[in-house]
Motif scaffolding. Structure first.
Motif, PDB file in Angstrom:
ATOM      1  N   ARG A 268      -6.433 -90.606 -26.867  1.00  7.66           N
ATOM      2  CA  ARG A 268      -7.334 -91.512 -26.148  1.00  7.66           C
ATOM      3  C   ARG A 268      -6.569 -92.747 -25.655  1.00  7.66           C
ATOM      4  O   ARG A 268      -6.725 -93.180 -24.513  1.00  7.66           O
ATOM      5  N   GLY A 269      -5.733 -93.309 -26.520  1.00 10.66           N
ATOM      6  CA  GLY A 269      -4.941 -94.474 -26.124  1.00 10.66           C
ATOM      7  C   GLY A 269      -3.965 -94.143 -25.011  1.00 10.66           C
ATOM      8  O   GLY A 269      -3.759 -94.939 -24.089  1.00 10.66           O
ATOM      9  N   SER A 270      -3.361 -92.972 -25.076  1.00 11.48           N
ATOM     10  CA  SER A 270      -2.437 -92.556 -24.018  1.00 11.48           C
ATOM     11  C   SER A 270      -3.178 -92.380 -22.694  1.00 11.48           C
ATOM     12  O   SER A 270      -2.679 -92.765 -21.634  1.00 11.48           O
ATOM     13  N   GLY A 271      -4.371 -91.802 -22.754  1.00 10.27           N
ATOM     14  CA  GLY A 271      -5.160 -91.613 -21.542  1.00 10.27           C
ATOM     15  C   GLY A 271      -5.552 -92.929 -20.909  1.00 10.27           C
ATOM     16  O   GLY A 271      -5.495 -93.087 -19.680  1.00 10.27           O
ATOM     17  N   GLN A 272      -5.955 -93.902 -21.737  1.00 11.62           N
ATOM     18  CA  GLN A 272      -6.316 -95.212 -21.200  1.00 11.62           C
ATOM     19  C   GLN A 272      -5.103 -95.906 -20.579  1.00 11.62           C
ATOM     20  O   GLN A 272      -5.210 -96.526 -19.522  1.00 11.62           O
ATOM     21  N   ALA A 273      -3.960 -95.794 -21.249  1.00 10.42           N
ATOM     22  CA  ALA A 273      -2.753 -96.413 -20.703  1.00 10.42           C
ATOM     23  C   ALA A 273      -2.373 -95.791 -19.367  1.00 10.42           C
ATOM     24  O   ALA A 273      -1.988 -96.501 -18.426  1.00 10.42           O
TER      25      ALA A 273
ATOM     26  N   GLU B 164      -7.113 -90.288 -31.541  1.00  8.97           N
ATOM     27  CA  GLU B 164      -6.959 -91.703 -31.183  1.00  8.97           C
ATOM     28  C   GLU B 164      -5.705 -91.916 -30.341  1.00  8.97           C
ATOM     29  O   GLU B 164      -5.717 -92.692 -29.380  1.00  8.97           O
TER      30      GLU B 164
ATOM     31  N   ARG C 204      -4.454 -94.355 -17.230  1.00 12.23           N
ATOM     32  CA  ARG C 204      -5.446 -94.780 -16.237  1.00 12.23           C
ATOM     33  C   ARG C 204      -5.148 -96.185 -15.736  1.00 12.23           C
ATOM     34  O   ARG C 204      -5.233 -96.475 -14.541  1.00 12.23           O
ATOM     35  N   ILE C 205      -4.801 -97.094 -16.655  1.00 11.17           N
ATOM     36  CA  ILE C 205      -4.475 -98.461 -16.261  1.00 11.17           C
ATOM     37  C   ILE C 205      -3.238 -98.477 -15.372  1.00 11.17           C
ATOM     38  O   ILE C 205      -3.196 -99.151 -14.344  1.00 11.17           O
TER      39      ILE C 205
END
Length: 96
Positions: A39-44, A36, A46-47
């Protein structure tokens, strides 16, 4: 005399240091929370990447707009209707 060196992976960290960091993270957060967090680091990331790309695109379009001269209507481009002045009947224009 030859010395064996291990390649540096990330900013001066070798393989052993990365394993120690991973073990500490595993102890702190547990095995179920690590995916988790990743995943959160990857989304951050990407944004963040898309926002910085958007800012760079805005900068490029702003400089492009400034570089292109804006079209100013030349006198030949302007359509002017002739002005027709009518004098009332019965009055002489020379009388004032």
């Amino acid at each position: 005399m030859t010395s064996t060196t291990t390649p540096l992976l990330i900013g001066g960290l070798g393989g052993m240091e990365l394993l120690i960091i991973l073990a500490v993270l595993l102890l702190l957060f547990g095995a179920s929370k690590l995916p988790e967090l990743a995943r959160g680091s990857g989304q951050a990331l990407r944004i963040f990447k898309s926002e910085t790309k958007g800012l760079m695109d805005d900068d490029k379009s702003a400089t492009k707009d400034e570089a292109e001269p804006k079209h100013v209507a030349a006198p030949a481009d302007v359509a002017v209707d002739p002005i027709i002045v009518e004098t009332p009947r019965g009055q002489d224009a020379s009388r004032g």
